[in-house]
Design a protein around this motif. Structure first.
Motif, mmCIF file in Angstrom:
data_model
loop_
_atom_site.group_PDB
_atom_site.id
_atom_site.type_symbol
_atom_site.label_atom_id
_atom_site.label_comp_id
_atom_site.label_asym_id
_atom_site.label_seq_id
_atom_site.Cartn_x
_atom_site.Cartn_y
_atom_site.Cartn_z
ATOM 1 N N THR A 1 0.833 -1.211 0.000
ATOM 2 C CA THR A 1 0.000 0.000 0.000
ATOM 3 C C THR A 1 0.863 1.255 0.000
ATOM 4 O O THR A 1 0.533 2.238 -0.672
ATOM 5 C CB THR A 1 -0.940 0.038 1.228
ATOM 6 O OG1 THR A 1 -0.182 -0.200 2.409
ATOM 7 C CG2 THR A 1 -2.044 -1.008 1.124
ATOM 8 N N ALA A 2 1.975 1.217 0.726
ATOM 9 C CA ALA A 2 2.825 2.413 0.785
ATOM 10 C C ALA A 2 3.465 2.693 -0.572
ATOM 11 O O ALA A 2 3.610 3.860 -0.970
ATOM 12 C CB ALA A 2 3.882 2.249 1.878
ATOM 13 N N SER A 3 3.839 1.631 -1.299
ATOM 14 C CA SER A 3 4.393 1.825 -2.644
ATOM 15 C C SER A 3 3.331 2.403 -3.561
ATOM 16 O O SER A 3 3.598 3.312 -4.364
ATOM 17 C CB SER A 3 4.892 0.507 -3.236
ATOM 18 O OG SER A 3 5.922 -0.042 -2.455
ATOM 19 N N MET A 4 2.104 1.892 -3.443
ATOM 20 C CA MET A 4 1.008 2.377 -4.289
ATOM 21 C C MET A 4 0.749 3.855 -4.016
ATOM 22 O O MET A 4 0.401 4.626 -4.917
ATOM 23 C CB MET A 4 -0.275 1.581 -4.015
ATOM 24 C CG MET A 4 -0.237 0.150 -4.520
ATOM 25 S SD MET A 4 -1.513 -0.861 -3.711
ATOM 26 C CE MET A 4 -2.892 -0.628 -4.792
ATOM 27 N N ARG A 5 0.927 4.249 -2.758
ATOM 28 C CA ARG A 5 0.686 5.645 -2.369
ATOM 29 C C ARG A 5 1.633 6.573 -3.145
ATOM 30 O O ARG A 5 1.242 7.639 -3.617
ATOM 31 C CB ARG A 5 0.885 5.779 -0.852
ATOM 32 C CG ARG A 5 0.375 7.065 -0.247
ATOM 33 C CD ARG A 5 0.424 7.028 1.280
ATOM 34 N NE ARG A 5 -0.610 6.176 1.830
ATOM 35 C CZ ARG A 5 -0.387 5.134 2.631
ATOM 36 N NH1 ARG A 5 0.833 4.811 3.001
ATOM 37 N NH2 ARG A 5 -1.396 4.418 3.075
ATOM 38 N N VAL A 6 2.894 6.143 -3.292
ATOM 39 C CA VAL A 6 3.864 6.968 -4.017
ATOM 40 C C VAL A 6 3.615 6.895 -5.522
ATOM 41 O O VAL A 6 3.656 7.911 -6.223
ATOM 42 C CB VAL A 6 5.308 6.534 -3.674
ATOM 43 C CG1 VAL A 6 6.315 7.224 -4.581
ATOM 44 C CG2 VAL A 6 5.615 6.837 -2.215
ATOM 45 N N LEU A 7 3.313 5.707 -6.020
ATOM 46 C CA LEU A 7 3.047 5.559 -7.457
ATOM 47 C C LEU A 7 1.865 6.431 -7.880
ATOM 48 O O LEU A 7 1.888 7.051 -8.953
ATOM 49 C CB LEU A 7 2.774 4.098 -7.800
ATOM 50 C CG LEU A 7 4.010 3.190 -7.827
ATOM 51 C CD1 LEU A 7 3.606 1.730 -7.905
ATOM 52 C CD2 LEU A 7 4.934 3.552 -8.984
ATOM 53 N N ALA A 8 0.831 6.493 -7.065
ATOM 54 C CA ALA A 8 -0.336 7.329 -7.382
ATOM 55 C C ALA A 8 0.103 8.778 -7.566
ATOM 56 O O ALA A 8 -0.347 9.473 -8.483
ATOM 57 C CB ALA A 8 -1.382 7.221 -6.282
ATOM 58 N N THR A 9 0.999 9.250 -6.692
ATOM 59 C CA THR A 9 1.478 10.630 -6.773
ATOM 60 C C THR A 9 2.311 10.846 -8.026
ATOM 61 O O THR A 9 2.162 11.852 -8.726
ATOM 62 C CB THR A 9 2.304 10.966 -5.519
ATOM 63 O OG1 THR A 9 1.461 10.815 -4.375
ATOM 64 C CG2 THR A 9 2.835 12.384 -5.547
ATOM 65 N N VAL A 10 3.193 9.890 -8.312
ATOM 66 C CA VAL A 10 4.052 9.993 -9.488
ATOM 67 C C VAL A 10 3.208 10.064 -10.766
ATOM 68 O O VAL A 10 3.482 10.860 -11.670
ATOM 69 C CB VAL A 10 5.032 8.801 -9.501
ATOM 70 C CG1 VAL A 10 5.677 8.627 -10.852
ATOM 71 C CG2 VAL A 10 6.103 8.985 -8.434
ATOM 72 N N TYR A 11 2.158 9.242 -10.835
ATOM 73 C CA TYR A 11 1.274 9.283 -12.009
ATOM 74 C C TYR A 11 0.467 10.576 -12.056
ATOM 75 O O TYR A 11 0.268 11.148 -13.122
ATOM 76 C CB TYR A 11 0.335 8.082 -12.027
ATOM 77 C CG TYR A 11 0.993 6.776 -12.431
ATOM 78 C CD1 TYR A 11 0.893 5.638 -11.635
ATOM 79 C CD2 TYR A 11 1.719 6.674 -13.624
ATOM 80 C CE1 TYR A 11 1.493 4.442 -12.001
ATOM 81 C CE2 TYR A 11 2.329 5.480 -13.993
ATOM 82 C CZ TYR A 11 2.214 4.361 -13.167
ATOM 83 O OH TYR A 11 2.813 3.183 -13.530
ATOM 84 N N GLU A 12 -0.038 11.059 -10.905
ATOM 85 C CA GLU A 12 -0.793 12.329 -10.891
ATOM 86 C C GLU A 12 0.076 13.479 -11.402
ATOM 87 O O GLU A 12 -0.388 14.364 -12.096
ATOM 88 C CB GLU A 12 -1.277 12.674 -9.472
ATOM 89 C CG GLU A 12 -2.454 11.852 -8.966
ATOM 90 C CD GLU A 12 -3.793 12.267 -9.550
ATOM 91 O OE1 GLU A 12 -3.866 13.272 -10.271
ATOM 92 O OE2 GLU A 12 -4.791 11.538 -9.305
#
Lengths: 265, 215
Positions: free
Chosen positions: B13-24
């Motif tokens: 979940t923590a990795s997904m949290r950063v990936l979401a930001t990188v994509y945004e």
């Protein structure tokens, strides 16, 4: 006869204030920041025994019904770490810049170690302090198994801190920041428990975190609060016990106006 | 050469949290897979990125960061002009967003993470669910969601009028919880339900889910 709502309205005419109680580590987290900056804010006591924090009007400041809350003009905040972030950004030109905001790299490091405090240090230390200090006040015995489990977790976290602080003066780097300050409330209580050797056995943790000026004041205040029966005591001026810590070069412990001479030319 | 490297695992979940930001933020990046089953996150190379041995970590030039929420704040500031604005520049608006970022981290995440672990992850690992933990944390989460319901009745997003990190940080745990009995606590609160539908439909989040489905 004025109602609770009217009393709160009167309090809201204060230009700036922290609603809470200093024995609470979260309220202390904000108060220690304000002491560090030497800023004059009101402490607005919340009657926890009467459950004022769970009712209106306090709930309009924090819908989770927890202290502290903070008000300044039209700004109304809760969550101690968010309050401190807002204030540290606002006051960055007063005293030490506790967010190291001149460098995005450095401020990122402050953010990392603030997260570490919030997610790795806070939980085990809270559980341990609750077992050792709070539960006995209700006539119950601490759960030794819980303490042992949480001390093991905290020990691993402190091992990382020891490694970090052997290379870096403070958690975020060479400068003191909010990342260090946020640990003070729990550390001050922790050092009074039988588990304090977890800190004293780690020389770099002890050196950096336990001998800063604000720690000394917080230490004295925490000692005083443990021995009090009252939920909250508000001082109009520094109590006798901490005056000697606060005394400056001319032996005064209170703020005063100083006239600065302007050298012509 | 990619501007930044995200070291992580899409299941985390923590990795997904950063990936979401990188994509945004639409940032050119390289995703470096950390093999957690092989214990790669506990080995010396990864420990040099995060001494706590947890994913994710971020490399941006010489800068090495960890803690997903700290990484996201850095990305939101450093790449402020790119992609979606995820923080406010106005200090008073940012103060409110900061409050709700703390709420996610301190009030929502502890209960949501425990429920995700018990109801979504443990069954995948062949471990049995602790029903007492589930009951305790469902009750806690329900109280938090009551506060969210009041907040979202007054404000389109948690931090204010705009989608910010205060909303984004919920996405990974929401994803796991929506596959479990906990979904009903979100569905039964109309403003919370509408907010979840809105933020989980964002194209950047769908890209994270697409990456996850490749694992």
């Amino acid at each position: 006869m004025s109602s609770e709502g009217d009393r709160f309205k009167v309090n809201m005419t204060y230009s700036r204030g922290v609603h809470g109680a200093l024995f609470s580590t979260c309220t202390a987290r904000v108060w220690i920041y304000l002491c560090e900056k030497g800023l004059d804010y009101e402490l607005l006591p919340i009657d926890m025994v009467a459950g004022a924090h769970k009712q209106q009007p306090f709930r309009s400041l924090n819908p989770f019904g927890e202290i502290p809350a903070f008000e300044e003009g039209e700004v109304s905040l809760f969550e101690s770490r968010a309050i401190n972030r807002y204030l540290a950004r606002k006051h960055k030109d007063i005293g030490t810049d506790l967010l190291l905001s001149n460098s995005l790299t450095q401020s990122a490091l402050v953010e990392i170690w603030m997260e570490v405090e919030a997610h790795k240090f806070d939980s085990p230390s809270s559980v341990i302090l609750r077992q050792i200090i709070v539960i006995p006040k209700y006539g119950k015995a601490p759960d030794k198994q819980v303490i042992e489990t949480e001390m093991e977790k905290l020990g691993k976290v402190l091992d990382v801190y020891e490694e970090r602080l052997s290379k870096s003066k403070y958690l975020a780097g060479e400068n003191y920041s909010l990342a260090d300050l946020h640990h003070i409330p729990h550390l001050v209580y922790f050092m009074k428990t039988s588990e304090a050797n977890a800190i004293t056995s780690r020389p770099h943790v002890q050196l950096r975190h336990c001998f800063h000026q604000a720690n000394r004041c917080a230490d004295v205040l925490a000692s005083m609060s443990i021995d009090q029966d009252a939920e909250c005591i508000s001082f109009n001026c520094p109590p006798v016990d901490i005056r000697s810590i606060l005394e400056d070069a001319v032996g005064l412990y209170v703020n005063r106006v100083c006239f600065v001479s302007v050298v012509p030319g | 050469m990619a501007a930044i490297k995200v070291h992580g695992n899409p299941l985390s979940t923590a990795s997904m949290r950063v990936l979401a930001t990188v994509y945004e933020k639409e940032i050119d990046h390289e995703f470096v897979f950390v093999d957690m089953r092989a214990g790669e996150h506990k080995k010396e190379h990864f420990l040099s990125f995060n001494p706590f041995g947890q994913v994710p970590a971020l490399e941006d030039g010489d800068l090495k960061l960890f803690e997903s929420r700290a990484i996201n704040k850095y990305i939101a500031c450093e790449y402020a002009v790119k992609g979606t604005q995820l923080i406010y520049q106005d200090s008073k608006k940012m103060a409110i967003t900061s409050v709700w970022m703390e709420v996610e981290a301190q009030q929502y995440d502890p209960a949501a993470s425990k429920l995700g672990w018990e109801l979504a992850i443990k069954p995948l690992l062949g471990m049995s669910t602790d029903t007492a933990v589930v009951e305790e944390n469902e009750a806690k989460l329900a109280k938090v969601l009551d506060v969210y319901e009041s907040r979202l009745a007054q404000s389109k997003y948690l931090g204010g009028d705009c989608f910010t990190l205060a909303d984004l940080h919920h996405l990974p745990t929401l994803h796991y919880l929506f596959g479990t009995q906990v979904k009903k606590h979100f569905d039964s609160r109309p403003h919370v339900s509408a907010w979840v539908a809105d933020i989980t439909a964002r194209p950047a989040w769908l890209k994270v889910l697409a990456l996850l489905s490749q694992q």
